[in-house]
Design a protein around this motif. Structure first.
Motif, PDB file in Angstrom:
ATOM      1  N   THR A  15       0.916  -1.048  -0.065  1.00  0.00           N
ATOM      2  CA  THR A  15       0.055   0.085  -0.032  1.00  0.00           C
ATOM      3  C   THR A  15       0.985   1.238  -0.101  1.00  0.00           C
ATOM      4  O   THR A  15       2.086   1.301   0.407  1.00  0.00           O
ATOM      5  CB  THR A  15      -0.846  -0.197   1.099  1.00  0.00           C
ATOM      6  N   THR A  16       0.463   2.275  -0.633  1.00  0.00           N
ATOM      7  CA  THR A  16       1.165   3.416  -0.729  1.00  0.00           C
ATOM      8  C   THR A  16       0.403   4.820  -0.454  1.00  0.00           C
ATOM      9  O   THR A  16       0.273   5.797  -0.961  1.00  0.00           O
ATOM     10  CB  THR A  16       1.599   3.855  -2.201  1.00  0.00           C
ATOM     11  N   PRO A  17      -0.017   4.780   1.099  1.00  0.00           N
ATOM     12  CA  PRO A  17      -0.950   5.800   1.515  1.00  0.00           C
ATOM     13  C   PRO A  17      -0.285   7.152   1.526  1.00  0.00           C
ATOM     14  O   PRO A  17      -0.959   8.227   1.332  1.00  0.00           O
ATOM     15  CB  PRO A  17      -1.600   5.174   2.699  1.00  0.00           C
ATOM     16  N   GLU A  71      -3.705  -7.006   8.017  1.00  0.00           N
ATOM     17  CA  GLU A  71      -3.251  -5.606   7.781  1.00  0.00           C
ATOM     18  C   GLU A  71      -4.493  -4.666   7.232  1.00  0.00           C
ATOM     19  O   GLU A  71      -4.615  -3.598   7.522  1.00  0.00           O
ATOM     20  CB  GLU A  71      -1.815  -5.441   6.939  1.00  0.00           C
ATOM     21  N   ARG A  72      -5.074  -5.519   6.027  1.00  0.00           N
ATOM     22  CA  ARG A  72      -6.196  -4.874   5.270  1.00  0.00           C
ATOM     23  C   ARG A  72      -7.233  -4.613   6.289  1.00  0.00           C
ATOM     24  O   ARG A  72      -7.690  -3.467   6.286  1.00  0.00           O
ATOM     25  CB  ARG A  72      -6.646  -5.805   4.161  1.00  0.00           C
ATOM     26  N   ARG A 114      -6.393  -1.522   8.397  1.00  0.00           N
ATOM     27  CA  ARG A 114      -6.602  -0.284   7.781  1.00  0.00           C
ATOM     28  C   ARG A 114      -8.020   0.009   7.580  1.00  0.00           C
ATOM     29  O   ARG A 114      -8.426   1.276   7.476  1.00  0.00           O
ATOM     30  CB  ARG A 114      -5.847  -0.446   6.433  1.00  0.00           C
ATOM     31  N   SER A 145       5.509  -7.582  10.094  1.00  0.00           N
ATOM     32  CA  SER A 145       5.188  -6.213   9.890  1.00  0.00           C
ATOM     33  C   SER A 145       6.286  -5.091  10.138  1.00  0.00           C
ATOM     34  O   SER A 145       6.067  -3.876   9.864  1.00  0.00           O
ATOM     35  CB  SER A 145       3.630  -5.940  10.106  1.00  0.00           C
ATOM     36  N   TYR A 161       0.425  -0.507  13.985  1.00  0.00           N
ATOM     37  CA  TYR A 161       0.312  -0.442  12.536  1.00  0.00           C
ATOM     38  C   TYR A 161      -1.206   0.287  12.047  1.00  0.00           C
ATOM     39  O   TYR A 161      -1.216   1.031  11.177  1.00  0.00           O
ATOM     40  CB  TYR A 161      -0.048  -1.906  11.895  1.00  0.00           C
ATOM     41  N   ARG A 162      -2.032   0.047  12.871  1.00  0.00           N
ATOM     42  CA  ARG A 162      -3.472   0.581  12.466  1.00  0.00           C
ATOM     43  C   ARG A 162      -3.088   2.110  12.924  1.00  0.00           C
ATOM     44  O   ARG A 162      -3.751   3.052  12.072  1.00  0.00           O
ATOM     45  CB  ARG A 162      -4.298   0.022  13.830  1.00  0.00           C
ATOM     46  N   GLU A 215      -1.105   3.512   9.726  1.00  0.00           N
ATOM     47  CA  GLU A 215      -1.724   3.194   8.449  1.00  0.00           C
ATOM     48  C   GLU A 215      -3.068   3.947   8.059  1.00  0.00           C
ATOM     49  O   GLU A 215      -3.418   3.857   6.999  1.00  0.00           O
ATOM     50  CB  GLU A 215      -1.748   1.810   7.952  1.00  0.00           C
ATOM     51  N   ARG A 216      -3.940   3.979   9.169  1.00  0.00           N
ATOM     52  CA  ARG A 216      -5.346   4.418   9.082  1.00  0.00           C
ATOM     53  C   ARG A 216      -5.158   5.969   8.259  1.00  0.00           C
ATOM     54  O   ARG A 216      -4.354   6.802   8.982  1.00  0.00           O
ATOM     55  CB  ARG A 216      -6.091   4.550  10.188  1.00  0.00           C
TER      56      ARG A 216
END
Length: 287
Positions: free
Chosen positions: A2-4, A241-242, A245, A274, A281-282, A285-286
């Motif tokens: 992912t490239t947020p 991970e998905r 997010r 990860s 992570y959440r 990445e959110r």
């Protein structure tokens, strides 16, 4: 991948340069207006979404994680399938890009565009390697530290070298790939991808698919690049991970849904793969 944190569009080079790169994150439905062709060789990688890719006289269904190779002057066009939104990168290599290489090196780097099917469907290990290279390239292009152009050109060569070796290896293994055992392992991989939340133990899967545990372990490693348990964990963590997010599920619910035997085991495996805890992570990445 992912490239947020990247912008929706990044560009490198112009039409007159030996190397040109386009990165786009597109929302909604998008299709090229016309078939077109160009003198550059084109390497296309789809990060997210689903596309239809017409090349010469054939159409290919491209999924996230697929690579497409378009030869110089080949007529081609991309269009929508059923799902909107997609994210992709395209590298355009002009003939002048290869001018400084010896003939054998040039032949090796150009081999991917002349060998077999233009659609490459990578296994998970190969996909992770390619996406790591592309992430490095895109981060350099976005941040533009001193020497970023040199780094980008080097990565562009490394991508071609990897792809050439991949296709040459696949050619040599083609007869072996048609064996019943390898077809069976392909079915097992699909089973894992669909049923990652279930109990997936090597001896039970081997029994379910009528193959010996040792044979399954060996052929599975050959085909995916990962051990059986390692692949299961990676599949589960990628889904976790998905969910972290894209949903508001509790971390415990995510852990249970993805098939981890305990919450503590989930945290340990997630951090190992990860690099951070599920909670961190959440947080990062959110959107």
């Amino acid at each position: 991948m992912t490239t947020p944190f990247l912008p929706d569009m990044l560009r490198f080079g112009s039409e007159d340069d030996p190397l040109r790169i386009e990165f786009d994150r597109r929302t909604g439905y998008y299709a090229m207006e016309n078939n077109h062709y160009h003198i550059e060789h084109e390497l296309y990688y789809l990060f997210q979404g689903e596309r239809n890719y017409f090349i010469k006289d054939s159409a290919y269904r491209v999924q996230a994680g697929d690579m497409v190779l378009v030869d110089s002057n080949a007529l081609h066009k991309t269009s929508d399938l059923r799902e909107p939104n997609h994210e992709r990168i395209v590298l355009y290599y002009s003939p002048s890009f290869f001018a400084g290489y010896q003939s054998a090196e040039k032949e090796l780097l150009l081999a991917p565009f002349a060998l077999g099917n233009p659609l490459i469907r990578l296994n998970l290990q190969e996909k992770m390697h390619v996406e790591a290279l592309l992430a490095s390239l895109l981060n350099e292009l976005n941040e533009q530290p001193p020497g970023y152009q040199l780094h980008i050109r080097n990565v562009a060569v490394e991508l071609l070298l990897f792809t050439s070796r991949y296709m040459l290896k696949r050619q040599s293994e083609r007869d072996d790939e048609l064996s019943p055992v390898r077809h069976k392992v392909t079915d097992i991989i699909r089973h894992i991808n669909l049923h990652f939340g279930d109990s997936l133990q090597l001896h039970l899967i081997a029994k379910q698919f009528f193959i010996s545990k040792s044979h399954l372990s060996r052929v599975f490693k050959q085909m995916t690049g990962f051990g059986f348990t390692e692949y299961v964990n990676i599949t589960r963590v990628r889904e976790a991970e998905r969910l972290l997010r894209e949903t508001d599920w509790s971390i415990l619910h995510v852990s249970e849904h993805c098939g981890f035997e305990s919450f503590s085991h989930f945290g340990k495996v997630f951090k190992k793969l990860s690099g951070v805890s599920p909670r961190s992570y959440r947080k990062f990445e959110r959107p």
